[in-house]
Design a protein around this motif. Structure first.
Motif, short mmCIF file in Angstrom:
data_model
loop_
_atom_site.label_atom_id
_atom_site.label_comp_id
_atom_site.label_asym_id
_atom_site.label_seq_id
_atom_site.Cartn_x
_atom_site.Cartn_y
_atom_site.Cartn_z
N ILE A 1 0.85 -1.20 0.00
CA ILE A 1 0.00 0.00 0.00
C ILE A 1 0.88 1.25 0.00
O ILE A 1 1.84 1.34 0.77
CB ILE A 1 -0.94 0.00 1.22
CG1 ILE A 1 -1.72 -1.31 1.30
CG2 ILE A 1 -1.89 1.20 1.15
CD1 ILE A 1 -2.55 -1.65 0.09
N THR A 2 0.55 2.20 -0.87
CA THR A 2 1.35 3.40 -1.03
C THR A 2 0.51 4.66 -0.86
O THR A 2 -0.72 4.62 -0.96
CB THR A 2 2.00 3.45 -2.43
OG1 THR A 2 0.95 3.50 -3.42
CG2 THR A 2 2.90 2.26 -2.68
N ALA A 3 1.21 5.76 -0.61
CA ALA A 3 0.59 7.08 -0.57
C ALA A 3 1.46 8.02 -1.40
O ALA A 3 2.69 7.90 -1.40
CB ALA A 3 0.48 7.59 0.86
N ASN A 4 0.83 8.92 -2.11
CA ASN A 4 1.55 9.97 -2.84
C ASN A 4 0.59 11.12 -3.10
O ASN A 4 -0.62 10.96 -3.06
CB ASN A 4 2.14 9.44 -4.16
CG ASN A 4 1.09 9.09 -5.17
OD1 ASN A 4 0.38 8.10 -5.02
ND2 ASN A 4 0.97 9.89 -6.21
N PHE A 5 1.15 12.27 -3.35
CA PHE A 5 0.32 13.43 -3.65
C PHE A 5 -0.08 13.41 -5.12
O PHE A 5 0.69 13.03 -5.99
CB PHE A 5 1.05 14.73 -3.32
CG PHE A 5 1.13 15.01 -1.86
CD1 PHE A 5 -0.02 15.30 -1.14
CD2 PHE A 5 2.33 14.96 -1.18
CE1 PHE A 5 0.03 15.55 0.22
CE2 PHE A 5 2.40 15.21 0.17
CZ PHE A 5 1.25 15.50 0.88
N THR A 6 -1.32 13.83 -5.39
CA THR A 6 -1.81 13.91 -6.76
C THR A 6 -0.96 14.87 -7.58
O THR A 6 -0.62 14.61 -8.72
CB THR A 6 -3.28 14.39 -6.77
OG1 THR A 6 -4.04 13.49 -5.96
CG2 THR A 6 -3.85 14.44 -8.16
N THR A 7 -0.60 15.99 -6.99
CA THR A 7 0.26 16.99 -7.62
C THR A 7 1.51 17.13 -6.76
O THR A 7 1.42 17.14 -5.53
CB THR A 7 -0.45 18.36 -7.68
OG1 THR A 7 -1.70 18.19 -8.33
CG2 THR A 7 0.39 19.38 -8.42
N ALA A 8 2.67 17.23 -7.38
CA ALA A 8 3.91 17.36 -6.61
C ALA A 8 3.86 18.62 -5.75
O ALA A 8 3.39 19.67 -6.19
CB ALA A 8 5.10 17.43 -7.57
N PRO A 9 4.34 18.53 -4.50
CA PRO A 9 4.34 19.69 -3.62
C PRO A 9 5.20 20.83 -4.16
O PRO A 9 6.18 20.59 -4.87
CB PRO A 9 4.93 19.14 -2.32
CG PRO A 9 4.79 17.66 -2.40
CD PRO A 9 4.85 17.33 -3.85
N THR A 10 4.83 22.03 -3.81
CA THR A 10 5.64 23.20 -4.17
C THR A 10 6.91 23.22 -3.32
O THR A 10 7.94 23.72 -3.75
CB THR A 10 4.83 24.49 -3.94
OG1 THR A 10 3.63 24.40 -4.68
CG2 THR A 10 5.60 25.72 -4.36
N GLY A 11 6.83 22.70 -2.12
CA GLY A 11 7.99 22.65 -1.25
C GLY A 11 8.01 23.75 -0.20
O GLY A 11 8.99 23.92 0.52
N ASP A 12 6.92 24.52 -0.10
CA ASP A 12 6.89 25.61 0.86
C ASP A 12 6.04 25.29 2.09
O ASP A 12 5.76 26.16 2.90
CB ASP A 12 6.40 26.90 0.21
CG ASP A 12 5.00 26.77 -0.40
OD1 ASP A 12 4.41 25.67 -0.32
OD2 ASP A 12 4.52 27.76 -0.96
#
Length: 142
Positions: free
Chosen positions: A115-126
């Motif tokens: 089972i995995t998790a990831n963001f739909t859109t890559a984070p901006t990093g802020d």
């Protein structure tokens, strides 16, 4: 219970009536900068059946990254949003979210599932805050 080891058999929870639960914590710091790699959050044992009414994501602290606050939960090699897609983690602290993509055809597998998790859109990093708790309830069918 989940073993968090690939190929682990799991344990049938015969001493209580509730389901077994795969638990994981996801924090904003799990994704450094604009990295959007899938993170393995655990393993469901063979012959497990996911119970939607016992599976939730609790937003403990709202995520505050400019983008990338929508979480997918899925299975390696099958679909990275098989159970949930674009769960809004910046919706506010204390919010309970459900596995919105959990279809009947995806509940059961005779094989171990990573089972995995990831963001739909890559984070901006802020981002500076954010934590959610993932609970996936399941029974072992065989």
């Amino acid at each position: 219970m989940p073993t968090n080891t690939a190929g682990g058999k799991g344990i049938i929870n015969s001493d209580r009536n509730g389901p077994n639960v795969l638990r994981a914590v996801v924090r904003y710091s799990d994704w450094v900068g604009t990295n959007n790699d899938r993170k393995v959050i655990g393993y469901l044992p063979p012959y497990s059946v996911v119970v939607g009414s016992q599976s939730h994501v609790v937003v403990k602290t709202a995520f505050n990254d400019t983008t990338g606050d929508d979480l997918d939960i899925g299975v390696t090699g099958t679909d990275d949003d098989l159970f949930a897609s674009a769960l809004d983690l910046n919706t506010g602290s204390g919010v309970l979210l459900t596995l919105d993509d959990l279809a009947d055809a995806n509940r059961y597998s005779a094989d171990t599932r990573e089972i995995t998790a990831n963001f739909t859109t890559a984070p901006t990093g802020d981002g500076t805050t954010g934590e959610c708790w993932i609970y996936i309830g399941y029974y072992i069918a065989a």
